[in-house]
Design a protein around this motif. Structure first.
Motif, PDB file in Angstrom:
ATOM      1  N   UNK A  75      48.999  27.996  30.509  1.00 52.80           N
ATOM      2  CA  UNK A  75      49.640  28.990  29.647  1.00 52.80           C
ATOM      3  C   UNK A  75      49.329  30.405  30.134  1.00 52.80           C
ATOM      4  N   UNK A  78      51.500  31.034  33.115  1.00 51.10           N
ATOM      5  CA  UNK A  78      52.909  31.255  32.735  1.00 51.10           C
ATOM      6  C   UNK A  78      53.087  32.673  32.189  1.00 51.10           C
ATOM      7  N   UNK A 108      42.375  24.974   7.233  1.00 49.03           N
ATOM      8  CA  UNK A 108      43.744  24.495   7.431  1.00 49.03           C
ATOM      9  C   UNK A 108      43.736  23.115   8.083  1.00 49.03           C
ATOM     10  N   UNK A 112      45.121  19.280   6.993  1.00 54.05           N
ATOM     11  CA  UNK A 112      45.971  18.434   7.818  1.00 54.05           C
ATOM     12  C   UNK A 112      45.360  17.059   8.053  1.00 54.05           C
ATOM     13  N   UNK A 146      40.904  24.535  18.773  1.00 56.70           N
ATOM     14  CA  UNK A 146      41.834  25.368  18.020  1.00 56.70           C
ATOM     15  C   UNK A 146      41.295  26.780  17.834  1.00 56.70           C
TER      16      UNK A 146
ATOM     17  N   UNK B   3      60.977  36.217  38.202  1.00 59.01           N
ATOM     18  CA  UNK B   3      61.522  34.881  38.330  1.00 59.01           C
ATOM     19  C   UNK B   3      61.844  34.368  36.949  1.00 59.01           C
ATOM     20  N   UNK B   5      61.654  32.004  34.047  1.00 64.08           N
ATOM     21  CA  UNK B   5      60.682  30.956  33.755  1.00 64.08           C
ATOM     22  C   UNK B   5      61.427  29.638  33.590  1.00 64.08           C
ATOM     23  N   UNK B   9      57.973  25.425  31.671  1.00 61.95           N
ATOM     24  CA  UNK B   9      56.952  26.365  31.225  1.00 61.95           C
ATOM     25  C   UNK B   9      57.291  26.916  29.844  1.00 61.95           C
ATOM     26  N   UNK B  12      56.196  24.242  27.437  1.00 63.18           N
ATOM     27  CA  UNK B  12      54.735  24.226  27.342  1.00 63.18           C
ATOM     28  C   UNK B  12      54.242  25.350  26.425  1.00 63.18           C
ATOM     29  N   UNK B  13      54.786  26.561  26.639  1.00 63.34           N
ATOM     30  CA  UNK B  13      54.408  27.692  25.799  1.00 63.34           C
ATOM     31  C   UNK B  13      54.698  27.389  24.332  1.00 63.34           C
ATOM     32  N   UNK B  16      52.076  24.938  22.796  1.00 58.49           N
ATOM     33  CA  UNK B  16      50.789  25.569  22.486  1.00 58.49           C
ATOM     34  C   UNK B  16      50.924  26.487  21.267  1.00 58.49           C
ATOM     35  N   UNK B  17      52.007  27.236  21.216  1.00 58.16           N
ATOM     36  CA  UNK B  17      52.211  28.126  20.067  1.00 58.16           C
ATOM     37  C   UNK B  17      52.317  27.313  18.781  1.00 58.16           C
ATOM     38  N   UNK B  19      50.916  24.492  18.220  1.00 60.04           N
ATOM     39  CA  UNK B  19      49.545  24.062  17.930  1.00 60.04           C
ATOM     40  C   UNK B  19      48.774  25.181  17.229  1.00 60.04           C
ATOM     41  N   UNK B  20      48.972  26.438  17.693  1.00 59.73           N
ATOM     42  CA  UNK B  20      48.232  27.556  17.107  1.00 59.73           C
ATOM     43  C   UNK B  20      48.739  27.903  15.706  1.00 59.73           C
ATOM     44  N   UNK B  21      50.038  27.710  15.469  1.00 55.34           N
ATOM     45  CA  UNK B  21      50.598  28.203  14.215  1.00 55.34           C
ATOM     46  C   UNK B  21      50.829  27.138  13.152  1.00 55.34           C
ATOM     47  N   UNK B  22      50.912  25.871  13.574  1.00 50.21           N
ATOM     48  CA  UNK B  22      51.217  24.822  12.613  1.00 50.21           C
ATOM     49  C   UNK B  22      50.243  24.807  11.418  1.00 50.21           C
ATOM     50  N   UNK B  23      48.927  24.828  11.652  1.00 49.85           N
ATOM     51  CA  UNK B  23      48.025  24.781  10.498  1.00 49.85           C
ATOM     52  C   UNK B  23      48.236  25.946   9.544  1.00 49.85           C
ATOM     53  N   UNK B  24      48.504  27.128  10.108  1.00 48.63           N
ATOM     54  CA  UNK B  24      48.686  28.302   9.255  1.00 48.63           C
ATOM     55  C   UNK B  24      49.963  28.158   8.431  1.00 48.63           C
TER      56      UNK B  24
END
Lengths: 273, 273
Positions: A75, A78, A108, A112, A146, B3, B5, B9, B12-13, B16-17, B19-24
């Motif tokens: 990441x 990228x 959180x 889950x 996390x 280039x 993206x 990629x 993938x981004x 990850x995002x 993963x970071x935001x789902x719990x919130x």
């Protein structure tokens, strides 16, 4: 005149001595004294009883650090190849969750992972489970990844933006395969970022007691839990607590000095931004 | 070089995002859920927000948090700025030593800082007989301790960027040292001071671990109150609180980013002129 200005730092220096140096020395003093105040190595040898907890803490923190590196490295790469404006947006998105209280972010995940939690409910709709997701060491590692993944991505990114795209192109033009470009050019150039990322994830992970308490249940004690129990728990014994803290400090200093081998100048100022 | 993206990629981004935001996001959705047990959605409600604003424990903790954050940040900004001025005039060797000292609170794990400060306060009370109970004062002292480095590391780079002759020039032109400082140095380093102050406020608002060890039983801050609530049971009011904090931070970040972007654009225009 110069001497005059230099005096401006005296209050700070006094502050550091009273509130940083002396407290750290107190940990050492407490670790080597008994309740009667005399010198003893009893506390230090008592730490041996907790070898399994200490090894488990190091193990879980190491796994979390490895997973963070594995997830964060692509990441960071990228993002670093994007335009400056896109990079700012992506970095802000990565940092935004960090602005929410650490406790609430971990909470959180409790929501889950619980037995009646969101994930088990969803699985239940598909006729699966319920699974024992919370109170496992896997949940603890997940919580660490996390919470600390941004600490891995940010230093990696700050090193990778400095990699000149023309260096990569040059390697490609000279006939290197993508794998070879990665191992011969990108990886060596991002080494300082890897080492400071590892330090910035491993240090808080190995010393946490919140994540293990909230997601690990009672069965996944870590060094932090031991220290907490000695200072604020039922097992009140600041001397033993100090001895365990001392062991934790040694583990962390070892980690840092190993990582410093790869990186002669940890740029804390850059990371703080 | 720009280039496009690749799809991979971008996916993938996105993962990850997520993963970071789902719990919130789950927390935010559940803060409007009528059902107290979190898994099931039974209807929309504002009850938890209403309960939150009548929860005296939470409100009291909020007031404490603001007091500690503001007092400790102002004190840390004063001490830290003075320290940076002093450090700036030191010779290379001394500078390096003081910087090392300043790194200690940033690099060492929070639990060690918390425990060592607790030991100091307990030691001062029991061994030196100073009637210093754990409470608001010890909280503020601890927060000042971990806030000062952020101020120093924000002000020092500004001092380095400054033209070192500007101060002497002001003196030559008839300023006394105070005027020269006030009219020449202070405006130059003000952005650093502000950034350091804001960083200190945010770290102070968010701190749990160090407060946990130095607060004592009577003076709770918001993170400590959250911890108290979470330990007993998971309360939906905490979802509401998380949502409020998240939205406030989001708005603050958007506003500050938009204004800096506008400033940048204006700056670019000025360069073109």
């Amino acid at each position: 005149m110069k001497l005059h200005t230099r005096l401006a730092s005296v209050p700070y220096l006094l502050w550091v001595v009273v509130f940083t140096i002396i407290p750290l020395l107190l940990i050492i003093v407490f670790a080597f004294t008994g309740t009667d105040g005399g010198f003893t190595i009893e506390n230090i040898s008592a730490v041996g009883r907790y070898t399994d907890v200490i090894m488990k803490s190091i193990w879980l923190a190491a796994i979390a650090t490895g997973v963070s590196l594995f997830l964060g490295y692509p990441l960071a790469y990228i993002i670093s190849r994007h335009s400056a404006r896109q990079q700012n947006v992506s970095l802000m998105l990565i940092m935004l969750p960090m602005w929410m209280s650490f406790l609430l972010r971990t909470f959180a995940w409790m929501t889950l992972l619980e037995k009646t939690g969101v994930i088990n409910r969803l699985l239940g709709l598909a006729g699966l489970g319920p699974f024992e997701l919370i109170n496992t060491s896997g949940a603890v590692v997940l919580g660490m990844v996390y919470n600390y993944l941004p600490f891995m991505i940010l230093p990696l990114h700050s090193v990778m933006v400095k990699i000149d795209a023309s260096v990569i192109e040059a390697a490609q033009d000279l006939g290197a395969s993508p794998l070879r470009v990665f191992f011969k050019v990108v990886l060596p150039l991002s080494m300082p970022g890897i080492s400071s990322g590892i330090t910035m994830v491993f240090v808080p992970a190995v010393s946490t007691f919140i994540i293990s308490r909230m997601l690990g249940g009672g069965s996944n004690l870590m060094i932090g839990d031991l220290i907490d129990m000695q200072f604020l728990g039922n097992a009140y014994n600041p001397h033993l607590g100090s001895a365990i803290s001392l062991v934790l400090m040694v583990i962390i200093l070892l980690c840092m000095s190993i990582m410093n081998q790869f990186d002669d100048d940890v740029d804390v100022e850059g990371v703080l931004r | 070089m720009k280039r496009k993206s690749s799809a991979l990629s971008r996916i993938y981004t996105a993962v990850i995002m997520a993963f970071l935001y789902m719990p919130i996001l789950v927390l935010i959705v559940l803060s409007f859920n009528q059902n107290k047990s979190r898994g099931a959605w039974t209807g929309f409600t504002f009850d938890w927000y209403r309960k939150l604003f009548t929860n005296r424990l939470i409100l009291g903790a909020f007031v404490n948090t603001m007091i500690v954050a503001l007092v400790s940040s102002v004190a840390a900004t004063l001490i830290g700025t003075a320290a940076a001025l002093g450090i700036h005039t030191m010779n290379k060797w001394m500078k390096k030593a003081v910087r090392m000292l300043t790194y200690i609170p940033i690099m060492s794990p929070e639990i060690i800082m918390g425990v060592s400060l607790m030991l100091l306060f307990v030691f001062v009370r029991t061994e030196l007989g100073v009637p210093l109970e754990l409470g608001l004062l010890t909280l503020i002292l601890s927060h000042i301790t971990f806030n000062i480095p952020y101020v120093i590391f924000n002000v020092l780079p500004k001092l380095r960027q400054m033209d070192s002759y500007a101060y002497d020039a002001a003196l030559d032109l008839g300023c006394n040292p105070w005027q020269a400082f006030y009219k020449v140095i202070l405006p130059e380093i003000m952005p650093g001071i502000t950034a350091g102050f804001l960083m200190a406020v945010t770290y102070s608002l968010d701190d749990f671990v160090i407060s946990y060890f130095t607060a004592g039983p009577t003076s709770q801050t918001l993170p400590l109150a959250i911890w108290g609530q979470l330990r007993r049971r998971v309360s939906p009011e905490m979802n509401a609180l998380s949502t409020i904090i998240f939205v406030v931070v989001l708005v603050l970040l958007l506003v500050s980013n938009l204004s800096s972007m506008r400033r940048e654009r204006r700056g670019r225009k000025a360069v073109r002129l």
